[in-house]
Design an enzyme around this catalytic site. Sequence first.
Site, PDB file in Angstrom:
ATOM      1  N   ASN A  50      40.307  -1.484 -47.598  1.00  0.00           N
ATOM      2  CA  ASN A  50      40.155  -1.285 -46.158  1.00  0.00           C
ATOM      3  C   ASN A  50      41.447  -0.720 -45.583  1.00  0.00           C
ATOM      4  OD1 ASN A  50      41.199  -3.902 -46.732  1.00  0.00           O
ATOM      5  ND2 ASN A  50      40.588  -4.699 -44.745  1.00  0.00           N
ATOM      6  N   GLU A  52      42.989  -0.300 -41.890  1.00  0.00           N
ATOM      7  CA  GLU A  52      42.829  -0.620 -40.467  1.00  0.00           C
ATOM      8  C   GLU A  52      43.685   0.292 -39.601  1.00  0.00           C
ATOM      9  OE1 GLU A  52      43.534  -4.849 -40.157  1.00  0.00           O
ATOM     10  OE2 GLU A  52      41.613  -5.288 -41.131  1.00  0.00           O
ATOM     11  N   CYS A  61      36.274   0.582 -43.875  1.00  0.00           N
ATOM     12  CA  CYS A  61      36.065  -0.510 -44.839  1.00  0.00           C
ATOM     13  C   CYS A  61      36.331  -0.034 -46.263  1.00  0.00           C
ATOM     14  CB  CYS A  61      34.625  -0.996 -44.782  1.00  0.00           C
ATOM     15  SG  CYS A  61      34.179  -1.857 -43.281  1.00  0.00           S
ATOM     16  N   GLU A  63      34.499  -0.316 -48.913  1.00  0.00           N
ATOM     17  CA  GLU A  63      33.344   0.324 -49.566  1.00  0.00           C
ATOM     18  C   GLU A  63      33.289   1.810 -49.218  1.00  0.00           C
ATOM     19  OE1 GLU A  63      33.458  -2.416 -47.807  1.00  0.00           O
ATOM     20  OE2 GLU A  63      31.932  -3.869 -48.365  1.00  0.00           O
ATOM     21  N   CYS A  96      29.317  -4.564 -44.696  1.00  0.00           N
ATOM     22  CA  CYS A  96      28.864  -4.526 -43.296  1.00  0.00           C
ATOM     23  C   CYS A  96      27.700  -3.543 -43.158  1.00  0.00           C
ATOM     24  CB  CYS A  96      30.017  -4.131 -42.365  1.00  0.00           C
ATOM     25  SG  CYS A  96      30.406  -2.370 -42.406  1.00  0.00           S
ATOM     26  N   CYS A  99      28.502   0.159 -43.843  1.00  0.00           N
ATOM     27  CA  CYS A  99      28.698   0.450 -45.268  1.00  0.00           C
ATOM     28  C   CYS A  99      27.383   0.423 -46.037  1.00  0.00           C
ATOM     29  CB  CYS A  99      29.695  -0.532 -45.874  1.00  0.00           C
ATOM     30  SG  CYS A  99      31.384  -0.220 -45.304  1.00  0.00           S
TER      31      CYS A  99
HETATM   32  N1  THU Z   1      35.866  -5.117 -44.335  1.00  0.00           N
HETATM   33  C1  THU Z   1      35.696  -4.351 -45.439  1.00  0.00           C
HETATM   34  O1  THU Z   1      36.557  -3.553 -45.807  1.00  0.00           O
HETATM   35  N2  THU Z   1      34.541  -4.482 -46.141  1.00  0.00           N
HETATM   36  C2  THU Z   1      33.604  -5.427 -45.896  1.00  0.00           C
HETATM   37  O2  THU Z   1      32.629  -5.534 -46.644  1.00  0.00           O
HETATM   38  C3  THU Z   1      33.740  -6.328 -44.735  1.00  0.00           C
HETATM   39  C4  THU Z   1      34.870  -6.019 -43.815  1.00  0.00           C
HETATM   40  C5  THU Z   1      37.153  -5.040 -43.631  1.00  0.00           C
HETATM   41  C6  THU Z   1      37.165  -4.332 -42.316  1.00  0.00           C
HETATM   42  C7  THU Z   1      38.395  -4.940 -41.657  1.00  0.00           C
HETATM   43  O3  THU Z   1      39.545  -4.238 -42.083  1.00  0.00           O
HETATM   44  C8  THU Z   1      38.453  -6.347 -42.221  1.00  0.00           C
HETATM   45  O4  THU Z   1      37.638  -6.341 -43.369  1.00  0.00           O
HETATM   46  C9  THU Z   1      38.014  -7.414 -41.269  1.00  0.00           C
HETATM   47  O5  THU Z   1      36.796  -7.110 -40.711  1.00  0.00           O
END
Ligand code: THU
Length: 136
Positions: A50, A52, A61, A63, A96, A99
């Site tokens: 991920n 941010e 994310c 994925e 999510c 994704c």
């Molecule tokens: N996140 C992912 O990278 N993949 C997931 O399957 C769930 C959420 C990340 C997004 C964000 O950077 C952090 O987790 C918190 O939501």
Amino acid sequence: MAKKLLPTGVQAKLLRSAKKVMKNAHAPYSKFRVGAAILLSNGKVFSGCNVENASYGMTNCAERTAIFSAVAQLGPRIEIRAVAVTNDQGLPCSPCGACRQVIYEFGPDATIFFPGANGPKQAHITELLPEGFRLQ
Ligand code: THU
């Protein structure tokens, strides 16, 4: 339950790759590092973490990072067979909604391997995303 269970060797390989890339996550806001690895029908594995942003909605994310990286390297004709997701907090973490739709685009028959509430879980993408959207 997934229609096609991932062999344990494949699970382990994808999980190793996801755990490794998770360390590269840029997650200063949520402090929740995520790693994902995808297995393609040609046998190749791609991974992503991920990423941010201070403008929270710009976050990508793990994925989607993995999938976009595969498309960038190989082009759009990739076929995703399996996806593994992990995080650094041992929390349940299924992909999510956004994704799921992106996985479905390239892997309408993909198996997803993720930490569930009661340990590792596998599910077919259509169990996670019934009636995903397609244009072609
Ligand atoms: N996140 C992912 O990278 N993949 C997931 O399957 C769930 C959420 C990340 C997004 C964000 O950077 C952090 O987790 C918190 O939501």
